[in-house]
Structures are given as C-alpha cells and as structure tokens.
Enzyme design. Structure first.
Site, PDB file in Angstrom:
ATOM      1  N   TRP A  21       1.122  -0.778  -0.593  1.00 26.75           N
ATOM      2  CA  TRP A  21       0.007   0.131   0.226  1.00 26.75           C
ATOM      3  C   TRP A  21       1.013   1.163   0.155  1.00 26.75           C
ATOM      4  CZ3 TRP A  21      -4.013   1.395   4.499  1.00 26.75           C
ATOM      5  CH2 TRP A  21      -4.440   3.390   3.801  1.00 26.75           C
ATOM      6  N   TYR A  57      -4.145   1.012  -4.896  1.00 27.43           N
ATOM      7  CA  TYR A  57      -2.380   1.666  -3.839  1.00 27.43           C
ATOM      8  C   TYR A  57      -1.760   3.000  -5.178  1.00 27.43           C
ATOM      9  CZ  TYR A  57      -4.018  -1.884  -0.672  1.00 27.43           C
ATOM     10  OH  TYR A  57      -4.437  -2.404   0.161  1.00 27.43           O
ATOM     11  N   TYR A 218      -3.700  -7.105   7.961  1.00 28.34           N
ATOM     12  CA  TYR A 218      -3.337  -5.785   7.227  1.00 28.34           C
ATOM     13  C   TYR A 218      -3.534  -5.013   8.579  1.00 28.34           C
ATOM     14  CZ  TYR A 218      -7.705  -3.574   6.220  1.00 28.34           C
ATOM     15  OH  TYR A 218      -9.123  -2.660   6.109  1.00 28.34           O
ATOM     16  N   ARG A 223      -0.599   1.542  10.716  1.00 27.83           N
ATOM     17  CA  ARG A 223      -0.074   2.353   9.919  1.00 27.83           C
ATOM     18  C   ARG A 223       1.235   3.021  10.747  1.00 27.83           C
ATOM     19  NH1 ARG A 223      -4.479   6.190   6.780  1.00 27.83           N
ATOM     20  NH2 ARG A 223      -2.477   5.877   5.966  1.00 27.83           N
ATOM     21  N   LYS A 229       7.753   5.080  17.409  1.00 24.03           N
ATOM     22  CA  LYS A 229       8.117   6.824  16.018  1.00 24.03           C
ATOM     23  C   LYS A 229       7.446   7.974  15.879  1.00 24.03           C
ATOM     24  CE  LYS A 229      11.523   2.815  13.861  1.00 24.03           C
ATOM     25  NZ  LYS A 229      11.994   3.055  12.607  1.00 24.03           N
ATOM     26  N   ALA A 295       6.452  -1.215   3.357  1.00 21.31           N
ATOM     27  CA  ALA A 295       8.281  -0.695   3.608  1.00 21.31           C
ATOM     28  C   ALA A 295       8.188  -0.091   2.632  1.00 21.31           C
ATOM     29  CB  ALA A 295       8.893  -2.202   3.384  1.00 21.31           C
ATOM     30  N   ARG A 296       9.774   1.162   2.930  1.00 20.36           N
ATOM     31  CA  ARG A 296       9.390   1.433   2.296  1.00 20.36           C
ATOM     32  C   ARG A 296      10.673   1.204   0.951  1.00 20.36           C
ATOM     33  NH1 ARG A 296       6.480   6.161   1.286  1.00 20.36           N
ATOM     34  NH2 ARG A 296       4.777   6.856   2.888  1.00 20.36           N
ATOM     35  N   GLN A 300      14.184  -1.598   5.660  1.00 21.44           N
ATOM     36  CA  GLN A 300      12.627  -1.506   6.491  1.00 21.44           C
ATOM     37  C   GLN A 300      12.183  -3.137   6.442  1.00 21.44           C
ATOM     38  OE1 GLN A 300       9.949   1.031   4.847  1.00 21.44           O
ATOM     39  NE2 GLN A 300      10.598   2.854   7.168  1.00 21.44           N
TER      40      GLN A 300
END
Length: 331
Positions: A21, A57, A218, A223, A229, A295-296, A300
């Site tokens: 996503w 997405y 999910y 999120r 963090k 993960a971006r 990650q």
C-alpha cells in the site's frame, strides 16, 4: 521462511507478506520508485516472496512498481491483489469522496463488484503486474449495489480460465463471508488487525477457524503508530492521511505510546524493536495466517523479516495481552 497453504487452493504464502500500500504513495505522502523496487527485490531475496497490492494503491502505481520488481522472477513470487474499488467510473456505492490521485487530480472512489467490472479489473491488474495469472484475487470491499452471487460468479469464471489461482475477500464480516460461501469457495479474508484494533476477534476469527479460512491481517502496526516512532511532534509528509485517523489523535496517541513503553522491555530483552515484537505478536494470534508488513525501502524490509525469528514466551504474551486489555481508546 516456511510457507502456509491458503485453504481451497494450492497457493502457499509467506507468514509475513510484503504489503504494498505505502509504495503506491496515495495516503502515504508519496513514494519513490527506485527505493520501492529495491524494497520488493530485498523481500524476495530474503524469503518474503508473497506480495499484496491493489489497483487503488496509488491508482495503479503500486501494481506497476511490483510488476517492475518481479520481472524475471515471477515463478519465485506469490501475487495477491484486489478488485472492486474504481475511480474512473461511477457505481451505486460510493466508497470515498473527494480525494486526489498522485498527480493531485480530484477523484472519488466507488465500490463495484459487477461481473463485467471484476473481469475487466483482472485484465488491468495482469497488465500492470506483467503476468498472466494472479495467485489470490480479493474483493477489496463489499459492494451493496451488486448481487453477491454475480461477484462470486466472476471469481469462478476467472479461476476456471486460469487467470487466478484462488479467490478471497477483504473487509468482510463473518456474516458476509457466510453469504459469499454459498456461491464460491473463498480462500481468505483480508481484514485490519493489530494490538489496538482487535474487533475481528469477536466473530471473524472464530468463523475462519471453524470453516478453515485464512485470515490475512493488514495494518498490524496500525499504519506505523505501533512502532513507537510517532510522537506528538512527528512531522508527516504532505498528503499523508494518517494524522486525520483516530489512532494518531489525542488522547489515543499518548495512550498507545504509554502502552508501548510498558512492553518495550520485552523487545529490548530480545534485542528487537517494538515493531518486530508487535509483528511477532500479531503473527502468533489464533486464526492469523499471515500479516502484511509494509515497507518503503530495503532497511525496513530486513527489519520486518527479523520479526518472524523472535522467540517470545507464553508468559510474555500473557503479560502483553493483560496490558492490552487495560488499554482504552476513543475510536
């Protein structure tokens, strides 16, 4: 990583799955293509071979990034995608009004589960993903404007044609699953589940356990708020939708962070991050088949993979559960 079999199919998926996503950019403040592709490649190389995405997405962007990342590797991966949320046409069931796409153009989303649309969306997904079959095709949200038997008939047609290996649903209640099962043998239900959002434990989990249906969880990190963090002064990127959601607002944010402070010693005792402990807890709850970990970037991905390796005792899980039961949120 040992894979688990999806019921009513020969598809096997990884217990931690790459959730795509965020790399779509929409609602996440954008996404960078090269970093996104490297993240997927790192997941595949390290055993997280199952990837979950959806047309909505990033309005095709996530699927396109996935397609580029798996080129030449299709036989090594399991592709999970979805259908039933459209933005290029109207239907009888509005899903989300007045958002914007990645280029800033105004769009509205509609739920559409008609046979014609399901078959069209499958073809569009195949093209964006660069493949000739989808391992699990899921209805993204129920559509009250289309008879359920029509939607399920479309899944049966696509399965008979070999364009999908299995069919499932997402965001369905237990009762909606029962109705759908009259027309098609569902493999799974993809639903939100996290330490701070456990609504599915009441009905969906018992139903899936009793009827041998997979639960794909999910937002296990809600999120990102369960990483620890997100503080009151956290700076979100422009276009990031998370600050408007209940778990990121006060007093919920402070209460969630207080909970994380209480369970942090368990993570530290295992030289793990809070996110890794949270993912491990989610994976090991009754009825949960796999969890989607977004993960971006490559870093990650590798952090998410370590979650499966944690050894957490029953006493430690009981301690976490006790603290969760004492948490009250305003949602």
């Amino acid at each position: 990583m040992d894979k688990v079999q999806l019921p009513s199919s020969d598809v096997k998926i990884t217990p931690i799955t790459f959730g795509a996503w965020a790399i779509g950019g929409w609602f996440w403040g954008g996404a960078e293509e090269n970093e996104s592709i490297k993240a997927i490649e790192a997941a595949i190389a390290n055993g997280m071979t199952t990837i979950d995405t959806a047309p909505v997405y990033g309005f095709g962007q996530s699927e396109e990034f996935v397609g580029k990342a798996i080129k030449g590797k299709r036989s090594k991966v399991e592709l999970l995608t979805k259908f039933g949320l459209v933005w290029d046409r109207k239907s009888g069931h509005i899903h989300y009004e007045k958002t914007v796409d990645n280029e800033g153009n105004p769009v509205s989303l509609y739920r559409l589960g008609s046979k014609k649309n399901v078959i069209k969306e499958c073809e569009d997904c195949l093209q964006r993903l660069g493949t000739d079959y989808i391992d699990l095709f899921q209805q993204h949200w129920p559509d009250s404007s289309t008879p359920l038997e029509e939607t399920m008939e479309a899944l049966e047609i696509l399965k008979d044609q070999g364009k999908i290996r299995a069919g499932g649903v997402s965001n369905y209640s237990a009762n909606e699953m029962k109705k759908a099962e009259k027309y098609f043998k569902l493999s799974s239900n993809q639903v939100p589940y996290s330490m701070v959002n456990r609504d599915i434990e009441d009905e969906v989990v018992p139903h899936c356990i009793a009827n041998n249906k997979a639960i794909i969880a999910y937002s296990p990190l809600q999120r990102g708020v369960l990483t620890g963090k997100i503080t009151a002064d956290y700076k979100f990127s422009e276009g990031d939708h998370r600050p408007t959601t209940p778990f990121f607002k006060e007093p919920n944010l402070s209460r969630i962070n207080a909970l994380l402070d209480k369970i942090k010693p368990i993570a530290e005792s295992k030289q793990a991050t809070l996110a890794q402990l949270v993912l491990n807890w989610t994976m090991r709850q009754p009825g949960i088949t796999c969890v989607l970990a977004g993960a971006r970037n490559e870093k990650q991905v590798l952090e998410n993979l370590k979650a499966a390796e944690l050894m957490v005792s029953d006493d430690e899980f009981a301690s976490i559960r006790k603290k969760l039961d004492q948490l009250t949120l305003e949602v």
